[in-house]
Design a protein around this motif. Sequence first.
Motif, short mmCIF file in Angstrom:
data_model
loop_
_atom_site.label_atom_id
_atom_site.label_comp_id
_atom_site.label_asym_id
_atom_site.label_seq_id
_atom_site.Cartn_x
_atom_site.Cartn_y
_atom_site.Cartn_z
N LYS A 62 40.81 45.95 30.00
CA LYS A 62 42.05 45.48 29.37
C LYS A 62 42.99 44.87 30.42
O LYS A 62 43.55 43.80 30.21
CB LYS A 62 42.76 46.63 28.65
CG LYS A 62 42.02 47.14 27.44
CD LYS A 62 42.70 48.36 26.86
CE LYS A 62 41.85 48.98 25.78
NZ LYS A 62 42.42 50.25 25.30
N ASP A 63 43.14 45.58 31.54
CA ASP A 63 44.03 45.11 32.60
C ASP A 63 43.54 43.78 33.19
O ASP A 63 44.33 42.85 33.39
CB ASP A 63 44.14 46.14 33.72
CG ASP A 63 44.83 47.42 33.28
OD1 ASP A 63 45.47 47.42 32.21
OD2 ASP A 63 44.71 48.42 34.01
N TYR A 64 42.25 43.69 33.48
CA TYR A 64 41.69 42.47 34.05
C TYR A 64 41.79 41.31 33.05
O TYR A 64 42.04 40.18 33.45
CB TYR A 64 40.23 42.66 34.46
CG TYR A 64 40.00 43.56 35.66
CD1 TYR A 64 40.94 43.70 36.66
CD2 TYR A 64 38.81 44.27 35.79
CE1 TYR A 64 40.71 44.50 37.76
CE2 TYR A 64 38.57 45.07 36.89
CZ TYR A 64 39.52 45.20 37.87
OH TYR A 64 39.28 46.00 38.97
N SER A 65 41.58 41.59 31.77
CA SER A 65 41.68 40.53 30.75
C SER A 65 43.08 39.94 30.73
O SER A 65 43.25 38.72 30.64
CB SER A 65 41.33 41.08 29.37
OG SER A 65 39.97 41.42 29.30
N ARG A 66 44.08 40.80 30.84
CA ARG A 66 45.46 40.33 30.89
C ARG A 66 45.75 39.58 32.18
O ARG A 66 46.35 38.52 32.18
CB ARG A 66 46.43 41.53 30.78
CG ARG A 66 47.07 41.70 29.44
CD ARG A 66 48.17 42.73 29.47
NE ARG A 66 47.88 43.96 30.20
CZ ARG A 66 47.37 45.05 29.65
NH1 ARG A 66 47.10 45.10 28.38
NH2 ARG A 66 47.13 46.11 30.39
N GLN A 67 45.32 40.17 33.28
CA GLN A 67 45.63 39.61 34.60
C GLN A 67 44.96 38.24 34.81
O GLN A 67 45.58 37.31 35.33
CB GLN A 67 45.18 40.57 35.70
CG GLN A 67 45.51 40.10 37.09
CD GLN A 67 45.14 41.14 38.15
OE1 GLN A 67 44.65 42.23 37.84
NE2 GLN A 67 45.36 40.80 39.40
N TYR A 68 43.69 38.13 34.43
CA TYR A 68 42.93 36.91 34.71
C TYR A 68 42.74 36.01 33.49
O TYR A 68 42.05 35.00 33.57
CB TYR A 68 41.58 37.25 35.36
CG TYR A 68 41.77 37.92 36.70
CD1 TYR A 68 42.23 37.19 37.79
CD2 TYR A 68 41.53 39.28 36.87
CE1 TYR A 68 42.42 37.79 39.02
CE2 TYR A 68 41.72 39.89 38.10
CZ TYR A 68 42.17 39.14 39.16
OH TYR A 68 42.37 39.75 40.38
N LYS A 69 43.32 36.42 32.34
CA LYS A 69 43.24 35.63 31.11
C LYS A 69 41.80 35.23 30.80
O LYS A 69 41.47 34.06 30.56
CB LYS A 69 44.16 34.42 31.20
CG LYS A 69 45.61 34.82 31.30
CD LYS A 69 46.52 33.65 31.52
CE LYS A 69 47.98 33.99 31.64
NZ LYS A 69 48.37 35.16 32.33
N SER A 70 40.92 36.25 30.83
CA SER A 70 39.51 36.05 30.58
C SER A 70 38.96 37.31 29.91
O SER A 70 39.51 38.40 30.10
CB SER A 70 38.80 35.81 31.92
OG SER A 70 37.46 35.47 31.71
N ASP A 71 37.90 37.18 29.14
CA ASP A 71 37.32 38.34 28.45
C ASP A 71 36.50 39.19 29.41
O ASP A 71 35.72 38.66 30.20
CB ASP A 71 36.44 37.90 27.29
CG ASP A 71 37.25 37.32 26.14
OD1 ASP A 71 38.42 37.72 25.99
OD2 ASP A 71 36.69 36.48 25.42
N PHE A 72 36.68 40.48 29.33
CA PHE A 72 35.90 41.43 30.13
C PHE A 72 35.20 42.40 29.21
O PHE A 72 35.59 42.70 28.15
CB PHE A 72 36.82 42.19 31.10
CG PHE A 72 37.12 41.42 32.35
CD1 PHE A 72 36.38 41.62 33.49
CD2 PHE A 72 38.12 40.47 32.36
CE1 PHE A 72 36.65 40.89 34.63
CE2 PHE A 72 38.40 39.75 33.49
CZ PHE A 72 37.66 39.95 34.64
N GLN A 86 41.91 38.56 43.51
CA GLN A 86 41.54 37.26 44.03
C GLN A 86 42.59 36.80 45.05
O GLN A 86 43.78 36.90 44.79
CB GLN A 86 41.44 36.25 42.90
CG GLN A 86 40.94 34.91 43.31
CD GLN A 86 40.77 33.97 42.13
OE1 GLN A 86 41.38 34.15 41.08
NE2 GLN A 86 39.94 32.97 42.30
N TYR A 87 42.14 36.37 46.20
CA TYR A 87 42.97 35.90 47.32
C TYR A 87 43.78 37.01 47.99
O TYR A 87 44.60 36.72 48.86
CB TYR A 87 43.91 34.76 46.90
CG TYR A 87 43.22 33.64 46.19
CD1 TYR A 87 42.09 33.03 46.76
CD2 TYR A 87 43.66 33.18 44.97
CE1 TYR A 87 41.43 32.00 46.11
CE2 TYR A 87 43.01 32.14 44.31
CZ TYR A 87 41.90 31.56 44.89
OH TYR A 87 41.26 30.54 44.24
#
Length: 125
Positions: free
Chosen positions: A115-125, A59-60
């Motif tokens: 797992k990586d995206y969940s950590r990075q964006y603090k959201s469930d994937f 993002q950005y």
Amino acid sequence: MLYQFPHKTGKYVVEIIEEKGDQLLVKVVAVLKHPRQGDLHNPNEVDNVFFHERKALSQYEKRYTTAQFLKEYQADVPSYIESLQNSLYELEEKMKERNNAYSEQALKCIEQLKKDYSRQYKSDF
């Protein structure tokens, strides 16, 4: 104004934030298509290649491009996280349907990306 921007095997919604001659600096707003997993030079191959885990642009995140690669985008734009979740889910479903050695390896990468995206964006994937 928003544009579609293909980058490697992914596709993004971007906005232009700066122009330098024929170079345009764009900023990622949403993900339309998540990048494919694996080796770009040997698509769908798993033997004798380095199988890359490919993340979507963040993002950005900013990239330089030229106008020829941009196409006007007029549809509604979901949030970045929603668009990332949807594009990853679509890729995952395609890989589940294929059921071959490539798709098995790609699904392993997708699980790690979740797992990586969940950590990075603090959201469930």
